[in-house]
Design a protein around this motif. Structure first.
Motif: not given
Length: 149
Positions: A37-41, A43-44, A146, A149
């Motif tokens: 997991d990253t900030d992208e997951q 935030e989403w 989430k 990717q």
């Protein structure tokens, strides 16, 4: 990232006999952080949860978000959401982020909810043995996922 979202009438989390987080009407979030997991997951998931229309409007339809109903949020870390039970009878947790990676993401999640809403946001204690009590409203329980990717 995997988050169990429960619409509740009330919920609390207790550590060592002391209530450390308590909410009324709102959302109980059980948050599992994946190793990738990253900030992208993050935030989403946070954006999805804040806008999720799972509270009833005046006609009894689920058309309102936690923000629309001025609800509260209780966030509890739960690495067991990434328990792998495909083999044997003891779950494996290799997909869960290790504590040193998961804790900053968990803390950031709480910070995002506090910064982006005027709602009361409570939390558990990362890594602690916790007793979680809730009165599920509905019941309404969803899983927000989430994956990287």
């Amino acid at each position: 990232m995997k988050i169990v979202v429960q619409r509740v009438k009330r919920a609390s989390v207790t550590v060592n006999g002391e209530i450390i987080g308590k909410i009324g009407h709102g959302l109980l979030l059980l948050a599992g952080i994946h190793a990738d997991d990253t900030d992208e997951q993050l935030e989403w998931c946070c954006n999805k949860i804040m806008k999720l229309r799972i509270f009833n409007d005046q006609e009894g339809l689920m058309n309102r978000s936690v923000q629309d109903v001025n609800g509260e949020i209780l966030v509890v870390s739960q690495f067991t959401l990434y328990g792998d039970t495909r083999k044997g009878t003891r779950p494996g947790f290799t997909d869960a982020a290790p504590p040193e990676a998961a804790e900053p993401i968990y803390e950031r999640m709480i910070e995002i909810f506090r910064q982006r809403t005027d709602l009361n946001v409570e939390s558990g204690v990362f890594g602690a043995m916790m007793d979680v009590e809730l009165v599920n409203d509905g019941p309404v329980t969803l899983i927000i996922k989430k994956e990287a990717q």
